[in-house]
Write a protein that holds these residues in place. Structure first.
Motif, PDB file in Angstrom:
ATOM      1  N   THR A  36       0.813  -1.213   0.000  1.00  0.00           N
ATOM      2  CA  THR A  36       0.000   0.000   0.000  1.00  0.00           C
ATOM      3  C   THR A  36       0.852   1.271   0.000  1.00  0.00           C
ATOM      4  O   THR A  36       0.326   2.369  -0.219  1.00  0.00           O
ATOM      5  CB  THR A  36      -0.939   0.047   1.217  1.00  0.00           C
ATOM      6  OG1 THR A  36      -0.172   0.181   2.421  1.00  0.00           O
ATOM      7  CG2 THR A  36      -1.788  -1.209   1.290  1.00  0.00           C
ATOM      8  N   LYS A  37       2.154   1.165   0.247  1.00  0.00           N
ATOM      9  CA  LYS A  37       3.020   2.347   0.319  1.00  0.00           C
ATOM     10  C   LYS A  37       3.534   2.778  -1.056  1.00  0.00           C
ATOM     11  O   LYS A  37       4.099   3.872  -1.178  1.00  0.00           O
ATOM     12  CB  LYS A  37       4.219   2.044   1.221  1.00  0.00           C
ATOM     13  CG  LYS A  37       3.874   1.507   2.599  1.00  0.00           C
ATOM     14  CD  LYS A  37       3.126   2.516   3.434  1.00  0.00           C
ATOM     15  CE  LYS A  37       2.751   1.964   4.788  1.00  0.00           C
ATOM     16  NZ  LYS A  37       3.898   1.528   5.595  1.00  0.00           N
ATOM     17  N   PHE A  38       3.349   1.936  -2.065  1.00  0.00           N
ATOM     18  CA  PHE A  38       3.971   2.207  -3.363  1.00  0.00           C
ATOM     19  C   PHE A  38       3.121   3.129  -4.231  1.00  0.00           C
ATOM     20  O   PHE A  38       1.897   3.162  -4.126  1.00  0.00           O
ATOM     21  CB  PHE A  38       4.247   0.887  -4.086  1.00  0.00           C
ATOM     22  CG  PHE A  38       5.344   0.092  -3.419  1.00  0.00           C
ATOM     23  CD1 PHE A  38       6.650   0.201  -3.854  1.00  0.00           C
ATOM     24  CD2 PHE A  38       5.065  -0.719  -2.336  1.00  0.00           C
ATOM     25  CE1 PHE A  38       7.658  -0.512  -3.233  1.00  0.00           C
ATOM     26  CE2 PHE A  38       6.066  -1.436  -1.699  1.00  0.00           C
ATOM     27  CZ  PHE A  38       7.371  -1.323  -2.146  1.00  0.00           C
ATOM     28  N   SER A  39       3.822   3.902  -5.057  1.00  0.00           N
ATOM     29  CA  SER A  39       3.211   4.916  -5.924  1.00  0.00           C
ATOM     30  C   SER A  39       2.583   6.048  -5.123  1.00  0.00           C
ATOM     31  O   SER A  39       1.725   6.761  -5.630  1.00  0.00           O
ATOM     32  CB  SER A  39       2.173   4.293  -6.871  1.00  0.00           C
ATOM     33  OG  SER A  39       2.785   3.360  -7.729  1.00  0.00           O
ATOM     34  N   LEU A  40       3.025   6.217  -3.874  1.00  0.00           N
ATOM     35  CA  LEU A  40       2.565   7.322  -3.035  1.00  0.00           C
ATOM     36  C   LEU A  40       3.701   8.313  -2.819  1.00  0.00           C
ATOM     37  O   LEU A  40       4.845   7.910  -2.616  1.00  0.00           O
ATOM     38  CB  LEU A  40       2.099   6.818  -1.665  1.00  0.00           C
ATOM     39  CG  LEU A  40       0.874   5.914  -1.607  1.00  0.00           C
ATOM     40  CD1 LEU A  40       0.523   5.622  -0.161  1.00  0.00           C
ATOM     41  CD2 LEU A  40      -0.305   6.542  -2.326  1.00  0.00           C
ATOM     42  N   ASP A  41       3.386   9.590  -2.853  1.00  0.00           N
ATOM     43  CA  ASP A  41       4.346  10.639  -2.551  1.00  0.00           C
ATOM     44  C   ASP A  41       3.798  11.486  -1.420  1.00  0.00           C
ATOM     45  O   ASP A  41       2.703  12.049  -1.530  1.00  0.00           O
ATOM     46  CB  ASP A  41       4.598  11.534  -3.778  1.00  0.00           C
ATOM     47  CG  ASP A  41       5.229  10.772  -4.927  1.00  0.00           C
ATOM     48  OD1 ASP A  41       6.055   9.887  -4.655  1.00  0.00           O
ATOM     49  OD2 ASP A  41       4.893  11.062  -6.090  1.00  0.00           O
ATOM     50  N   HIS A  42       4.547  11.585  -0.327  1.00  0.00           N
ATOM     51  CA  HIS A  42       4.165  12.433   0.795  1.00  0.00           C
ATOM     52  C   HIS A  42       5.011  13.706   0.792  1.00  0.00           C
ATOM     53  O   HIS A  42       5.837  13.919  -0.093  1.00  0.00           O
ATOM     54  CB  HIS A  42       4.301  11.652   2.098  1.00  0.00           C
ATOM     55  CG  HIS A  42       3.261  10.586   2.259  1.00  0.00           C
ATOM     56  ND1 HIS A  42       2.043  10.813   2.854  1.00  0.00           N
ATOM     57  CD2 HIS A  42       3.260   9.287   1.874  1.00  0.00           C
ATOM     58  CE1 HIS A  42       1.329   9.694   2.846  1.00  0.00           C
ATOM     59  NE2 HIS A  42       2.051   8.756   2.243  1.00  0.00           N
ATOM     60  N   PHE A  43       4.824  14.543   1.783  1.00  0.00           N
ATOM     61  CA  PHE A  43       5.357  15.903   1.769  1.00  0.00           C
ATOM     62  C   PHE A  43       6.885  15.957   1.755  1.00  0.00           C
ATOM     63  O   PHE A  43       7.487  16.735   1.016  1.00  0.00           O
ATOM     64  CB  PHE A  43       4.826  16.670   2.982  1.00  0.00           C
ATOM     65  CG  PHE A  43       5.292  18.089   3.050  1.00  0.00           C
ATOM     66  CD1 PHE A  43       4.849  19.027   2.136  1.00  0.00           C
ATOM     67  CD2 PHE A  43       6.169  18.489   4.044  1.00  0.00           C
ATOM     68  CE1 PHE A  43       5.284  20.343   2.191  1.00  0.00           C
ATOM     69  CE2 PHE A  43       6.606  19.795   4.115  1.00  0.00           C
ATOM     70  CZ  PHE A  43       6.161  20.724   3.190  1.00  0.00           C
TER      71      PHE A  43
END
Length: 253
Positions: A210-217
């Motif tokens: 679930t952490k992949f293809s996510l960009d946080h601040f």
């Protein structure tokens, strides 16, 4: 099932699990993947979900960081498999670093306790877990404690890391993508994570799918700084190949 009912179920599932996958939803709801993609597009237009590779995540994840206790209940079986695979990266002797987090917490619980091993961590829960074992030489890095993640952060945390050298740093992350690398919502945790990676000869990132293809601040590392990424079988194989092309070895378990 009407489209409105299906879409409401999709949003509820995304908020509970942190992510939904097109193929899984299509099979469970007995509709085509194209139908699910249309649902996700509609929900994105309504501001309820954000499309990512192979699925979608709730928009709340971009402005809200779940507490450690809540994250510990999510994808426990996948995290245990990831941690078990990560044992292969633990040296026979020497020093490792465990970043604060739930997947690294699973690894802490699996560490061999019959041989000498130095463990450095900024995770309070991890330190409590390892403290009773006499063969583990435990270093808990001090600093300001973030209540939400039970991680120490700030100048007091970064300072000792500058003089620390470990064999492997086992890192957690809130987001990982080919474009942005490793990201997390909080700038103080990002600063500590950068120091952790710099202190290690090798870097292993433990992250469920679930952490992949996510960009946080806040970005704290790039893929060419990572030696191995260990995830579960829910990670899309094409995405895994893209990640490997950017530098690290990718393990799916």
């Amino acid at each position: 099932m009407y489209a409105e009912e299906r879409q409401r179920l999709i949003v509820e599932r995304a908020r509970h699990d942190g992510r939904v996958e097109v193929t899984t939803l299509a099979a469970e709801l007995d509709v085509t993947p194209e139908t699910i993609r249309r649902d996700l597009t509609m929900l994105e237009r309504h501001g309820q979900l954000r499309r990512v590779h192979g699925g979608a995540i709730p928009v709340e994840r971009f402005g809200f960081e779940p507490a450690l206790a809540h994250r510990a209940t999510m994808l426990a079986e996948e995290k245990e498999r990831i941690a078990t695979a990560a044992l292969a990266e633990v040296p026979e002797s020497g020093a490792i670093l465990l970043d604060a987090g739930t997947t690294t917490g699973h690894l802490a619980g699996l560490l061999p306790t019959d041989r000498e091993l130095t463990v450095v961590t900024n995770g309070l829960a991890i330190a409590v877990q390892l403290a009773p074992h006499p063969h583990i030489n435990l270093f808990l890095i001090g600093g300001h404690v973030r209540t939400r993640t039970q991680a120490t952060v700030g100048d007091w945390t970064r300072a000792p890391l500058a003089d620390t050298c470990v064999d492997v740093a086992f890192m957690g992350t809130n987001g990982i993508s080919v474009e942005r690398g490793l990201t997390t919502p909080d700038t103080t945790e990002a600063a500590v994570k950068r120091c952790m990676m710099a202190s290690a000869r090798r870097v292993a990132v433990l992250a469920d799918h679930t952490k992949f293809s996510l960009d946080h601040f806040a970005c704290f590392g790039h893929l060419d700084e990572v030696d191995v990424v260990i995830s579960d079988s829910g990670l899309d194989s094409t995405l895994a190949d893209d990640l490997a092309a950017a530098g690290p070895r990718v393990v799916r378990v």
